[in-house]
Enzyme design. Sequence first.
Site, PDB file in Angstrom:
ATOM      1  N   ARG A 147     -36.939 -16.206  25.252  1.00 59.05           N
ATOM      2  CA  ARG A 147     -37.282 -16.816  26.895  1.00 59.05           C
ATOM      3  C   ARG A 147     -39.079 -15.749  27.874  1.00 59.05           C
ATOM      4  NH1 ARG A 147     -34.985 -13.981  32.260  1.00 59.05           N
ATOM      5  NH2 ARG A 147     -35.902 -12.696  32.187  1.00 59.05           N
ATOM      6  N   HIS A 214     -35.515 -19.378  37.967  1.00 64.93           N
ATOM      7  CA  HIS A 214     -34.265 -18.238  38.701  1.00 64.93           C
ATOM      8  C   HIS A 214     -34.108 -18.893  40.160  1.00 64.93           C
ATOM      9  CE1 HIS A 214     -33.293 -14.418  39.597  1.00 64.93           C
ATOM     10  NE2 HIS A 214     -32.906 -13.847  38.629  1.00 64.93           N
ATOM     11  N   GLU A 238     -33.900 -22.563  32.716  1.00 62.00           N
ATOM     12  CA  GLU A 238     -33.066 -22.462  33.497  1.00 62.00           C
ATOM     13  C   GLU A 238     -32.859 -22.210  35.103  1.00 62.00           C
ATOM     14  OE1 GLU A 238     -32.271 -18.053  32.057  1.00 62.00           O
ATOM     15  OE2 GLU A 238     -30.706 -18.104  33.332  1.00 62.00           O
ATOM     16  N   GLU A 341     -28.152 -14.166  25.455  1.00 57.68           N
ATOM     17  CA  GLU A 341     -29.297 -13.716  26.150  1.00 57.68           C
ATOM     18  C   GLU A 341     -29.089 -11.599  26.050  1.00 57.68           C
ATOM     19  OE1 GLU A 341     -29.548 -13.960  30.128  1.00 57.68           O
ATOM     20  OE2 GLU A 341     -31.714 -12.606  30.156  1.00 57.68           O
ATOM     21  N   TRP A 405     -34.346 -16.517  46.075  1.00 56.01           N
ATOM     22  CA  TRP A 405     -34.936 -15.220  44.647  1.00 56.01           C
ATOM     23  C   TRP A 405     -35.129 -15.694  43.300  1.00 56.01           C
ATOM     24  CZ3 TRP A 405     -33.337 -11.242  41.226  1.00 56.01           C
ATOM     25  CH2 TRP A 405     -34.056 -10.774  40.581  1.00 56.01           C
TER      26      TRP A 405
HETATM   27  C1  CS2 Z   1     -31.503 -13.853  35.620  1.00 58.67           C
HETATM   28  C2  CS2 Z   1     -31.460 -12.421  35.412  1.00 58.67           C
HETATM   29  O1  CS2 Z   1     -31.406 -12.796  32.814  1.00 58.67           O
HETATM   30  C3  CS2 Z   1     -31.941 -13.984  33.460  1.00 58.67           C
HETATM   31  O2  CS2 Z   1     -30.973 -15.262  33.312  1.00 58.67           O
HETATM   32  O3  CS2 Z   1     -32.055 -14.901  35.601  1.00 58.67           O
HETATM   33  O4  CS2 Z   1     -31.905 -11.147  35.061  1.00 58.67           O
HETATM   34  C4  CS2 Z   1     -30.770 -12.285  36.819  1.00 58.67           C
HETATM   35  O5  CS2 Z   1     -32.397 -11.670  38.159  1.00 58.67           O
HETATM   36  C5  CS2 Z   1     -30.050 -10.672  37.013  1.00 58.67           C
HETATM   37  O6  CS2 Z   1     -28.827 -10.649  36.603  1.00 58.67           O
HETATM   38  C6  CS2 Z   1     -29.671  -9.897  38.916  1.00 58.67           C
HETATM   39  O7  CS2 Z   1     -29.075  -9.039  39.317  1.00 58.67           O
HETATM   40 MG    MG Z   2     -32.036 -16.403  34.811  1.00 59.27          MG
END
Ligand code: CS2
Ligand code: MG
Length: 405
Positions: A147, A214, A238, A341, A405
């Site tokens: 990613r 995000h 994503e 992930e 966010w």
């Molecule tokens: C993110 C996360 O991993 C991801 O795809 O969206 O890092 C997310 O920001 C965190 O789990 C929030 O606590």
């Molecule tokens: Mg994410």
Amino acid sequence: MKITDISVFINCPNRNFVTVKIETDEGIYGLGDATLNGREMAVVAYVKEHIKPCLIGKNAHKIEDTWQYLYKGCYWRRGPVTMAAIAGIDMALWDIKGKAASLPVYQLLGGKSRDKIKVYGHANGKDIQETMSQLQSLKEKGYKAVRLQCAVPGMESTYGILGDKKDYYELQSSRSLPPEQIWDTTKYVNFIPKLFDEARDIFGFGIELLHDVHNRLTPREAAGFAKELEPYKLLFLEDPVPAENQSSYKIISEHTTIPIAAGETFNSIWDTKELIENQWIEYLRMAATHAGGITPMKKVADFAAVHQVRMAPHGPPDISPIGHAANAHLNIWAPNFGIQEFVGFGGDDMNAVFSHPLAFEDGYLTLSDKPGLGVDFDEQKAKEYPYKRAYLPVSRLGDGTLWDW
Ligand code: CS2
Ligand code: MG
């Protein structure tokens, strides 16, 4: 086998985790992850105050009935706090059942559909050059999928960029309020295609690339952005938009062929229903820790499989090794598993507290055959890492409007 005690631990070995332990009258205990980044204490109270009294004396083998009891019995169904609390209990009960049967949990789900679990890593750079060098080092470690996230010129900070922090979840031990970050959609959508253009220029198409928006765009912004990224053939894009309004994804999917992933913030199958039934997504990002545990994740995976949607469970640093192990048992079983992930096994502090059954090898995770989830938790060691209140950041637009966010 009766439940004799339920304990909840909250500790901070480099970040906060909530761990549930269920003990039984046969001396077998189980562990579960109930971590909810930024709202941990709500889950601790939920398990201690509202779940524990109801389960003492209950039959530990009744996993499904216990899940239904906690989900429907609450009346106020769903929600991240409730489902993280139920997840901790559910994972611990699966752990107990596997130990009692001397079988790894994946065997209880239906056995292996594969011998190893394909993962994707994170390359985060302060500029394109740094992101490319991180991509190169992950490629050398054997990752088949990476990613890419990158700081955006003209924006002070953005999601996923480490900067001088060792943990981009903004573990604000020094500050006890959410940090505020300014977001600029125009700068972002104009810049990110350059990141992928450079990556494909240097690395070609032999490595899978992904990106996490995000939740920061509107549906039509996301549709246009996805179209612009099509030439770079991402494995998936994503969270282009918040998914409370699932039909937003209809607009996106009608305008682009890029595979879409969503779901890390989902905590119930109802959050996914339209997205999956209409095939508006290709990958589902739900993880056992936030979805209510292993029991509902099996149901969701089967529902997704009917609609050719693949599982790509959320695997950030703010899910504990117990939660990652639960995901791994589901991944090795699920016929429609896609990719996991993976951000590494955390630091020495975490590994002093948690033990897990996973090993990384050449872009894949392997899972040992230890009974249950194959995890353990050192309660004494954990005491050395007391809880530290921490928040995720919040986003604002340049004019002060509160944003996603
Ligand atoms: C993110 C996360 O991993 C991801 O795809 O969206 O890092 C997310 O920001 C965190 O789990 C929030 O606590
Ligand atoms: Mg994410």
